[in-house]
Design a protein around this motif. Structure first.
Motif, mmCIF file in Angstrom:
data_model
loop_
_atom_site.group_PDB
_atom_site.id
_atom_site.type_symbol
_atom_site.label_atom_id
_atom_site.label_comp_id
_atom_site.label_asym_id
_atom_site.label_seq_id
_atom_site.Cartn_x
_atom_site.Cartn_y
_atom_site.Cartn_z
ATOM 1 N N SER A 314 -10.696 44.757 24.385
ATOM 2 C CA SER A 314 -11.137 43.368 24.309
ATOM 3 C C SER A 314 -9.940 42.419 24.290
ATOM 4 O O SER A 314 -8.868 42.775 23.787
ATOM 5 N N PRO A 315 -10.077 41.209 24.845
ATOM 6 C CA PRO A 315 -8.955 40.250 24.891
ATOM 7 C C PRO A 315 -8.411 39.900 23.510
ATOM 8 O O PRO A 315 -7.234 39.580 23.372
ATOM 9 N N GLU A 316 -9.256 39.973 22.475
ATOM 10 C CA GLU A 316 -8.809 39.562 21.137
ATOM 11 C C GLU A 316 -7.733 40.478 20.560
ATOM 12 O O GLU A 316 -6.955 40.048 19.694
ATOM 13 N N ILE A 317 -7.674 41.717 21.003
ATOM 14 C CA ILE A 317 -6.724 42.668 20.400
ATOM 15 C C ILE A 317 -5.627 43.094 21.370
ATOM 16 O O ILE A 317 -4.827 43.970 21.038
ATOM 17 N N LYS A 318 -5.561 42.493 22.558
ATOM 18 C CA LYS A 318 -4.561 42.914 23.548
ATOM 19 C C LYS A 318 -3.147 42.729 23.032
ATOM 20 O O LYS A 318 -2.254 43.521 23.347
ATOM 21 N N ASN A 319 -2.915 41.679 22.242
ATOM 22 C CA ASN A 319 -1.564 41.430 21.720
ATOM 23 C C ASN A 319 -1.183 42.374 20.588
ATOM 24 O O ASN A 319 -0.031 42.379 20.146
ATOM 25 N N LYS A 320 -2.151 43.157 20.086
ATOM 26 C CA LYS A 320 -1.876 44.032 18.943
ATOM 27 C C LYS A 320 -1.813 45.508 19.329
ATOM 28 O O LYS A 320 -1.563 46.352 18.469
ATOM 29 N N VAL A 321 -2.039 45.808 20.607
ATOM 30 C CA VAL A 321 -2.178 47.204 21.036
ATOM 31 C C VAL A 321 -0.945 48.026 20.694
ATOM 32 O O VAL A 321 -1.053 49.179 20.243
ATOM 33 N N PHE A 322 0.260 47.453 20.876
ATOM 34 C CA PHE A 322 1.499 48.194 20.638
ATOM 35 C C PHE A 322 2.031 48.012 19.216
ATOM 36 O O PHE A 322 3.144 48.465 18.932
ATOM 37 N N HIS A 323 1.269 47.353 18.336
ATOM 38 C CA HIS A 323 1.728 47.177 16.957
ATOM 39 C C HIS A 323 1.558 48.483 16.177
ATOM 40 O O HIS A 323 0.562 49.197 16.352
ATOM 41 N N PRO A 324 2.539 48.811 15.306
ATOM 42 C CA PRO A 324 2.400 50.027 14.495
ATOM 43 C C PRO A 324 1.187 49.954 13.577
ATOM 44 O O PRO A 324 0.865 48.896 13.035
ATOM 45 N N PHE A 325 0.496 51.073 13.417
ATOM 46 C CA PHE A 325 -0.621 51.260 12.496
ATOM 47 C C PHE A 325 -1.859 50.446 12.878
ATOM 48 O O PHE A 325 -2.784 50.330 12.091
ATOM 49 N N PHE A 326 -1.875 49.869 14.086
ATOM 50 C CA PHE A 326 -3.075 49.167 14.533
ATOM 51 C C PHE A 326 -3.930 50.139 15.334
ATOM 52 O O PHE A 326 -3.462 50.768 16.278
ATOM 53 N N THR A 327 -5.191 50.278 14.952
ATOM 54 C CA THR A 327 -6.106 51.158 15.662
ATOM 55 C C THR A 327 -7.523 50.610 15.561
ATOM 56 O O THR A 327 -7.882 49.944 14.576
ATOM 57 N N THR A 328 -8.305 50.857 16.593
ATOM 58 C CA THR A 328 -9.715 50.466 16.584
ATOM 59 C C THR A 328 -10.613 51.674 16.340
ATOM 60 O O THR A 328 -11.834 51.533 16.322
ATOM 61 N N LYS A 329 -9.987 52.845 16.144
ATOM 62 C CA LYS A 329 -10.772 54.064 15.920
ATOM 63 C C LYS A 329 -11.236 54.133 14.477
ATOM 64 O O LYS A 329 -10.656 53.505 13.579
ATOM 65 N N ARG A 330 -12.259 54.945 14.260
ATOM 66 C CA ARG A 330 -12.771 55.119 12.905
ATOM 67 C C ARG A 330 -11.735 55.813 12.031
ATOM 68 O O ARG A 330 -10.822 56.486 12.528
ATOM 69 N N GLN A 358 -10.351 45.550 31.276
ATOM 70 C CA GLN A 358 -11.560 44.748 31.242
ATOM 71 C C GLN A 358 -12.578 45.454 30.362
ATOM 72 O O GLN A 358 -12.885 46.633 30.601
ATOM 73 N N PRO A 359 -13.082 44.799 29.319
ATOM 74 C CA PRO A 359 -14.067 45.454 28.452
ATOM 75 C C PRO A 359 -15.257 45.974 29.252
ATOM 76 O O PRO A 359 -15.815 45.275 30.102
ATOM 77 N N GLY A 360 -15.597 47.237 29.012
ATOM 78 C CA GLY A 360 -16.727 47.851 29.694
ATOM 79 C C GLY A 360 -16.430 48.353 31.079
ATOM 80 O O GLY A 360 -17.321 48.886 31.752
ATOM 81 N N GLU A 361 -15.179 48.223 31.563
ATOM 82 C CA GLU A 361 -14.843 48.668 32.916
ATOM 83 C C GLU A 361 -13.701 49.673 32.941
ATOM 84 O O GLU A 361 -13.553 50.413 33.908
ATOM 85 N N GLY A 362 -12.857 49.695 31.928
ATOM 86 C CA GLY A 362 -11.762 50.654 31.902
ATOM 87 C C GLY A 362 -10.416 49.988 31.684
ATOM 88 O O GLY A 362 -10.318 48.767 31.511
ATOM 89 N N THR A 363 -9.361 50.812 31.700
ATOM 90 C CA THR A 363 -8.011 50.342 31.383
ATOM 91 C C THR A 363 -7.004 50.997 32.329
ATOM 92 O O THR A 363 -7.127 52.177 32.666
ATOM 93 N N TYR A 364 -6.017 50.203 32.756
ATOM 94 C CA TYR A 364 -4.869 50.693 33.533
ATOM 95 C C TYR A 364 -3.626 50.621 32.650
ATOM 96 O O TYR A 364 -3.280 49.551 32.164
ATOM 97 N N PHE A 365 -2.953 51.752 32.444
ATOM 98 C CA PHE A 365 -1.636 51.767 31.803
ATOM 99 C C PHE A 365 -0.599 52.112 32.872
ATOM 100 O O PHE A 365 -0.801 53.037 33.673
#
Length: 374
Positions: A314-330, A358-365
């Motif tokens: 989601s766009p709201e968390i794109k800036n936090k993806v590479f931050h240490p200890f940040f996760t959206t998993k349970r 894009q949310p719901g469409e996938g991710t390119y790294f």
């Protein structure tokens, strides 16, 4: 006015009158008359200036002679006082310079000592940070191995079952005296292949868990890292019906670094892609479960792309993806260190890692590593 000025010999008024005539005839375009009056104006002006200058020079001469006499008397007095002041100033200047040198040297010593202390503290902090970073990276590697444990167990379990079945079959044939040389040769060949497969998996896992050192630097092929990462995850991906599509450019330029660290990055990206696909499945979507990996070269840059059809970011968390200890998993499903450490590993290799999603469409790294690094 000009006539009256001439009668009373008021040269300033005569000059002003000439100036007025110059302006008048200029407006009438009678430049000849204007020029004649300009000549008269200049002559009067020069005479006034000469007279004033002579008068001023005379006054200045008188004033200069008077002041010179006064100064001669004062100079004699001042010269005596000056000699005294020079001596005192020399004494004072020498004392002040000596005091200044002592103060500067004292503060220089203090600053030099403070700089040495600061350098020691900074170096100690850097050493501690590097040590902690190595610990974190080692823990992340162990975490990655832990997440792969189930897949590795399945990878080893299949050849073990084949070995058990083949040895049982050979044992029964031997008991019943039904051993056929061609059949035994084929069975032994299968046994050797399964044992080699298990040995290869165990050796690679051992190397992966051991060779996570910064000082390890050697040339390697990024395609080998992709294939090795997929070997460790193939069973998990197959179990979840996830299709992997490879588009690896052969004979890519070899780069220099730690191949096991790059493999750790790829393991993390592929594992995250698998989790994103599973999350999208849980939401009830019907979609193709695909992880596509591509390698190629642009100019002097080696590129690796990992694309999935998962839930996206989601766009709201794109800036936090590479931050240490940040996760959206349970809780218990992720440490939040994988992408942060992956980012640091690629930066150590002189490259960069980016993503689009894009949310719901996938991710390119995308991983970009300069070939000059080799």
């Amino acid at each position: 006015g000009l006539a009256i000025a001439r009668q009373i010999r008021a040269r300033d008024l005569v000059k002003n009158s000439y100036d007025s005539f110059i302006e008048l005839y200029s407006k009438q375009n009678d430049f000849k008359k204007a020029f004649e009056y300009y000549l008269l104006y200049s002559a009067v002006k020069d005479s006034i200036y000469s007279e004033n200058s002579a008068r001023r020079i005379a006054e200045m001469q008188i004033r200069f002679e008077t002041e010179q006499k006064i100064r001669e008397n004062e100079i004699i007095k001042l010269e005596l006082e000056k000699q005294k002041l020079v001596k005192w100033r020399l004494y004072f200047g020498f004392a002040a310079a000596l005091a200044l040198v002592i103060i500067v040297y004292y503060f220089y010593r203090l600053k030099n000592q403070a700089n040495k202390d600061l350098i020691r503290k900074v170096q100690a902090a850097l050493d501690k940070q590097n040590e902690q970073q190595q610990i974190i990276m080692h823990q992340a590697g162990l975490t990655a191995l832990g997440e792969l444990a189930a897949g590795i167990a399945h990878e080893i379990n299949q050849p073990l079952q084949n070995i058990a079945f083949t040895t049982e079959s050979l044992y029964l044939d031997c008991q019943n005296n039904e051993v056929q040389p061609p059949e035994m040769k084929n069975n032994l060949k299968d046994l050797r292949e399964d044992i080699n497969r298990i040995r290869m998996i165990i050796d690679h896992v051992r190397d992966f868990s051991r060779e996570q050192k910064d000082e390890m630097q050697r040339e390697f092929d990024v395609n080998d890292c992709v294939n090795n990462a997929l070997k460790l995850l193939s069973t998990v991906l197959t179990k979840n019906q996830i299709v992997t599509r490879l588009d690896l450019t052969p004979d890519l330029d070899r780069i220099k670094g730690n191949p096991y660290k790059l493999e750790q990055v790829l393991l993390n990206l592929i594992s995250n892609s698998k989790d994103a696909i599973m999350a999208r499945i849980e939401s009830g979507d019907d979609f193709p479960r695909i992880i596509a990996i591509k390698s190629y070269k642009i100019n002097s840059i080696i590129c690796i792309e990992v694309h999935d059809t998962g839930s996206g970011i989601s766009p709201e968390i794109k800036n936090k993806v590479f931050h240490p200890f940040f996760t959206t998993k349970r809780a218990g499903k992720g440490t939040g260190l994988g992408l942060s450490i992956s980012y640091g590993i690629i930066r150590e290799m002189g490259g960069e890692i980016t993503f689009s999603s894009q949310p719901g469409e996938g991710t390119y790294f995308s991983i970009l590593i300069p070939h000059q690094n080799s």
